[in-house]
Design a protein around this motif. Structure first.
Motif, PDB file in Angstrom:
ATOM      1  N   GLU A 147       0.858  -1.193  -0.054  1.00 51.53           N
ATOM      2  CA  GLU A 147      -0.005  -0.142  -0.041  1.00 51.53           C
ATOM      3  C   GLU A 147       0.999   1.284   0.049  1.00 51.53           C
ATOM      4  O   GLU A 147       2.069   1.199   0.406  1.00 51.53           O
ATOM      5  CB  GLU A 147      -0.948  -0.066   1.160  1.00 51.53           C
ATOM      6  CG  GLU A 147      -0.072  -0.053   2.445  1.00 51.53           C
ATOM      7  CD  GLU A 147      -1.132  -0.146   3.845  1.00 51.53           C
ATOM      8  OE1 GLU A 147      -2.210   0.144   3.581  1.00 51.53           O
ATOM      9  OE2 GLU A 147      -0.409  -0.953   4.644  1.00 51.53           O
ATOM     10  N   SER A 148       0.475   2.317  -0.298  1.00 55.18           N
ATOM     11  CA  SER A 148       1.104   3.524  -0.471  1.00 55.18           C
ATOM     12  C   SER A 148       0.194   4.550   0.382  1.00 55.18           C
ATOM     13  O   SER A 148      -1.129   4.686   0.506  1.00 55.18           O
ATOM     14  CB  SER A 148       1.248   4.012  -1.719  1.00 55.18           C
ATOM     15  OG  SER A 148       0.570   5.386  -2.061  1.00 55.18           O
ATOM     16  N   TRP A 149       1.023   5.380   1.035  1.00 51.58           N
ATOM     17  CA  TRP A 149       0.597   6.668   1.881  1.00 51.58           C
ATOM     18  C   TRP A 149       1.227   7.739   1.462  1.00 51.58           C
ATOM     19  O   TRP A 149       2.203   7.502   0.905  1.00 51.58           O
ATOM     20  CB  TRP A 149       0.719   6.106   3.377  1.00 51.58           C
ATOM     21  CG  TRP A 149      -0.320   4.907   3.820  1.00 51.58           C
ATOM     22  CD1 TRP A 149       0.122   3.751   4.116  1.00 51.58           C
ATOM     23  CD2 TRP A 149      -1.404   5.204   4.215  1.00 51.58           C
ATOM     24  NE1 TRP A 149      -0.942   3.087   4.451  1.00 51.58           N
ATOM     25  CE2 TRP A 149      -1.932   4.057   4.592  1.00 51.58           C
ATOM     26  CE3 TRP A 149      -2.452   6.313   4.349  1.00 51.58           C
ATOM     27  CZ2 TRP A 149      -3.355   3.750   5.040  1.00 51.58           C
ATOM     28  CZ3 TRP A 149      -3.858   5.965   4.613  1.00 51.58           C
ATOM     29  CH2 TRP A 149      -4.335   4.754   5.168  1.00 51.58           C
ATOM     30  N   HIS A 161       5.245   7.380   1.614  1.00 55.19           N
ATOM     31  CA  HIS A 161       6.083   5.915   1.808  1.00 55.19           C
ATOM     32  C   HIS A 161       5.018   4.915   1.374  1.00 55.19           C
ATOM     33  O   HIS A 161       3.892   5.201   1.063  1.00 55.19           O
ATOM     34  CB  HIS A 161       6.368   6.021   3.247  1.00 55.19           C
ATOM     35  CG  HIS A 161       5.337   5.625   3.998  1.00 55.19           C
ATOM     36  ND1 HIS A 161       4.619   6.680   4.545  1.00 55.19           N
ATOM     37  CD2 HIS A 161       4.482   4.495   4.479  1.00 55.19           C
ATOM     38  CE1 HIS A 161       3.631   6.191   5.424  1.00 55.19           C
ATOM     39  NE2 HIS A 161       3.795   4.753   5.407  1.00 55.19           N
ATOM     40  N   ILE A 162       5.708   3.923   0.811  1.00 53.55           N
ATOM     41  CA  ILE A 162       5.014   2.672   0.395  1.00 53.55           C
ATOM     42  C   ILE A 162       5.521   1.314   1.401  1.00 53.55           C
ATOM     43  O   ILE A 162       6.700   1.543   1.945  1.00 53.55           O
ATOM     44  CB  ILE A 162       5.553   2.220  -1.056  1.00 53.55           C
ATOM     45  CG1 ILE A 162       5.204   3.376  -2.092  1.00 53.55           C
ATOM     46  CG2 ILE A 162       5.100   0.934  -1.263  1.00 53.55           C
ATOM     47  CD1 ILE A 162       5.750   3.172  -3.122  1.00 53.55           C
ATOM     48  N   GLN A 163       4.608   0.442   1.619  1.00 51.28           N
ATOM     49  CA  GLN A 163       4.950  -0.123   2.765  1.00 51.28           C
ATOM     50  C   GLN A 163       4.251  -1.667   2.585  1.00 51.28           C
ATOM     51  O   GLN A 163       3.100  -1.467   1.918  1.00 51.28           O
ATOM     52  CB  GLN A 163       4.667   0.246   4.200  1.00 51.28           C
ATOM     53  CG  GLN A 163       3.054   0.167   4.571  1.00 51.28           C
ATOM     54  CD  GLN A 163       2.555   0.926   5.851  1.00 51.28           C
ATOM     55  OE1 GLN A 163       3.349   1.793   6.330  1.00 51.28           O
ATOM     56  NE2 GLN A 163       1.518   0.595   6.353  1.00 51.28           N
TER      57      GLN A 163
END
Length: 66
Positions: free
Chosen positions: A39-41, A44-46
């Motif tokens: 997922e991306s926020w 950042h991507i995590q």
């Protein structure tokens, strides 16, 4: 896009999350398999678990590609 069951989810499916108070969709992630999502926020991507402290209410699963 076709809807699939949560139990029938596969790598690449889209997981939609809703806000419990309003039941509005607020987030979408890509299922990686093994109960993990990417997922991306902002900023950042995590990779994380499909259910976590910030994601508990799954609205549904859709398959973009057959």
């Amino acid at each position: 896009m076709r809807r699939v069951s949560y139990a029938g989810r596969k790598r690449g499916d889209l997981i939609f999350y809703y806000e419990p108070g309003t039941r509005s969709i607020y987030h979408v992630a890509i299922y990686l398999g093994g109960n993990r999502i990417i997922e991306s926020w902002p900023n950042h991507i995590q990779v994380s678990g499909i259910r976590s402290n910030s994601h508990t209410s799954i609205a549904g699963v859709k398959r973009a590609f057959n």
